[in-house]
Write a protein that holds these residues in place. Structure first.
Motif, mmCIF file in Angstrom:
data_model
loop_
_atom_site.group_PDB
_atom_site.id
_atom_site.type_symbol
_atom_site.label_atom_id
_atom_site.label_comp_id
_atom_site.label_asym_id
_atom_site.label_seq_id
_atom_site.Cartn_x
_atom_site.Cartn_y
_atom_site.Cartn_z
ATOM 1 N N TRP A 68 12.601 108.657 79.865
ATOM 2 C CA TRP A 68 13.616 109.630 79.489
ATOM 3 C C TRP A 68 14.984 109.127 79.919
ATOM 4 O O TRP A 68 15.100 108.046 80.523
ATOM 5 C CB TRP A 68 13.333 111.011 80.039
ATOM 6 N N TRP A 70 19.063 110.581 81.411
ATOM 7 C CA TRP A 70 19.596 111.701 82.177
ATOM 8 C C TRP A 70 21.120 111.828 82.118
ATOM 9 O O TRP A 70 21.686 112.738 82.691
ATOM 10 C CB TRP A 70 19.147 111.584 83.627
ATOM 11 N N ASP A 126 13.198 113.375 76.598
ATOM 12 C CA ASP A 126 13.133 114.452 77.594
ATOM 13 C C ASP A 126 11.705 114.693 78.054
ATOM 14 O O ASP A 126 11.381 115.780 78.529
ATOM 15 C CB ASP A 126 13.708 115.747 77.005
ATOM 16 N N ILE A 234 17.373 116.374 84.971
ATOM 17 C CA ILE A 234 16.925 116.719 83.622
ATOM 18 C C ILE A 234 16.858 118.243 83.473
ATOM 19 O O ILE A 234 17.289 118.817 82.474
ATOM 20 C CB ILE A 234 15.546 116.102 83.325
#
Length: 431
Positions: A68, A70, A126, A234
């Motif tokens: 992911w 951030w 995500d 996140i």
């Protein structure tokens, strides 16, 4: 062979696979809000069982791995290095996947081998969890994509159509970032299916979701990651809503904990099997870094503490009625690898494939009266597991393959091994 892909092309609707391959299905027309980080339509690869297949009432839904991002900088870097994790423009039309999604391995029970198989592509950055716009228009829509795929399976492909008289089994899970997303959504799957839920039983499959709330070995090293702090970041922008009411109530001031495996897994109510290597390759890379063969005595002591903490979490989970497997291996998320899923095992000879079969009541020779399904290696020192590839061997493989491209997920004409996965982890920003 774990994963081999055909020609790369734009996302489009294609005839559904009836052979060994899975074909790409677009969400563009039916679910226009289910988009990738760059706003392109998301989708999934699908292979439907034949009406005559034993597995016609079994559905395996697997969420793709791939890290992911951030902030804008990490997202931009990620999308340059791994564009397939940010956009659907470069996705292949077809792919063939091994391990749990294999359609040929005799090591899978026929009901799993011939099941309906769904590979949810990962382009939302995500961990499949969010529903937000951030950093100048980037779309973190993982939850919307999961909802869209489940709705598509119901409306377009008949998931749950048999009702209570002919129930479907939905094995919902993933690997690495995909397993963390599956963990977050698992208890919400039935509500997401709508009225079709009356004809579906859900079981979770979580390969390597167990992030620990441990500080890095060297807290002053800027190259190391505090996974808890990263998760909290996140949570601050991705608008993750599937946090679980009990978990959210337990951590009212730190609800990001309900996105982190160590805290969230014990709260899950849906039955699941979880795999967590005691020497998880990604976790130790993030927290310690460097090469295992060069770790100091102090670093190796940290590794043992990591293994002990992982084992304690697994013990607690098993006591709640779930199935756990913890190999004392330096590895990470190998359920789409034939070698990792079928062959790598605990000292007692149990593989992740066996643990899954045991949970589903399909394992030959398993004691059905056993209520706790727990396969955890007893040793804690690095590389001590009897069914593992030694870390030194992995490093030798990495050196031999260092001139080749390395990708964690599906790439054209490539077989994924553990050595390529660990190298890809470094370049993929996070798992």
């Amino acid at each position: 062979a774990a994963m081999k892909l055909a020609a790369v092309s734009c996302l489009s609707l294609v005839p559904l696979a009836r052979g060994g391959y899975m074909d790409l299905v677009s969400l563009k027309d039916r679910h226009p809000d289910a988009v990738c980080l760059d706003g392109t339509p998301s989708g999934y690869h699908l292979h439907l069982a034949e009406d005559t297949d034993v597995g016609k009432n079994t559905w395996i839904v697997y969420l793709e791995s791939g890290g992911w991002c951030w902030d804008r900088e990490s997202c931009d870097e990620r999308c340059v290095k791994r564009p397939e994790l940010c956009t659907s423009k470069v996705w292949p039309e077809t792919l063939e996947v091994g391990g749990l999604l294999s359609r040929t391995s005799k090591d899978l029970h026929i009901s799993l081998r011939t099941a309906n198989k769904v590979f949810i592509r990962y382009c939302t950055s995500d961990a499949h969890m969010g529903d937000a716009t951030a950093f100048g228009g980037l779309q973190f829509r993982g939850q919307k994509v999961i909802q869209a795929v489940l709705s598509d399976l119901v409306v377009e492909h008949g998931l749950g159509k048999g009702g209570a008289s002919e129930r479907d089994l939905l094995l919902f899970g993933g690997g690495s970032a995909g397993s963390r997303g599956a963990m977050v959504h698992l208890d919400y799957v039935l509500p997401m299916l709508g009225s079709a839920a009356a004809g579906v039983d859900v079981v979770g499959f979580l390969d390597s979701p167990l992030w620990l709330d441990m500080p890095p070995f060297n807290t002053s090293d800027p190259e190391r990651w505090n996974l808890a702090e990263q998760t909290a970041t996140i949570h601050s922008f991705a608008q993750v809503s599937h946090l679980g009411p009990d978990c959210a109530a337990a951590y009212p001031d730190k609800q990001w904990k309900c996105m982190l495996g160590e805290y969230r897994l014990p709260f899950l109510k849906t039955r699941y099997v979880v795999a967590a290597a005691l020497h998880d390759g990604f976790g130790l890379w993030a927290l310690v870094g460097g090469s295992p063969s060069e770790w100091s005595t102090a670093e190796l002591e940290y590794v043992e503490a990591f293994a002990n903490r992982t084992a304690l979490v697994l013990e607690h989970i098993a006591s709640n009625g779930h199935a756990v497997i913890g190999m004392a291996c330096y590895t990470h998320s190998e359920s789409l690898s034939d070698d990792g899923f079928f062959k790598k095992h605990t000292g007692g000879g149990k593989s992740l494939n066996y643990a899954l079969h045991h949970l589903l009541g399909l394992a030959e020779g398993a004691n059905g009266a056993i209520s706790v399904i727990k396969y955890i290696d007893d040793c804690r020192t690095l590389g001590c597991g009897k069914g593992c590839v030694p870390p030194e061997t992995q490093e030798e493989e990495e050196e031999e393959e260092s001139d080749e491209p390395h990708e964690l997920d599906a790439t054209p004409a490539m077989t994924i091994s553990m050595s390529t996965m660990l190298l890809a982890v470094v370049s993929a920003l996070a798992i």
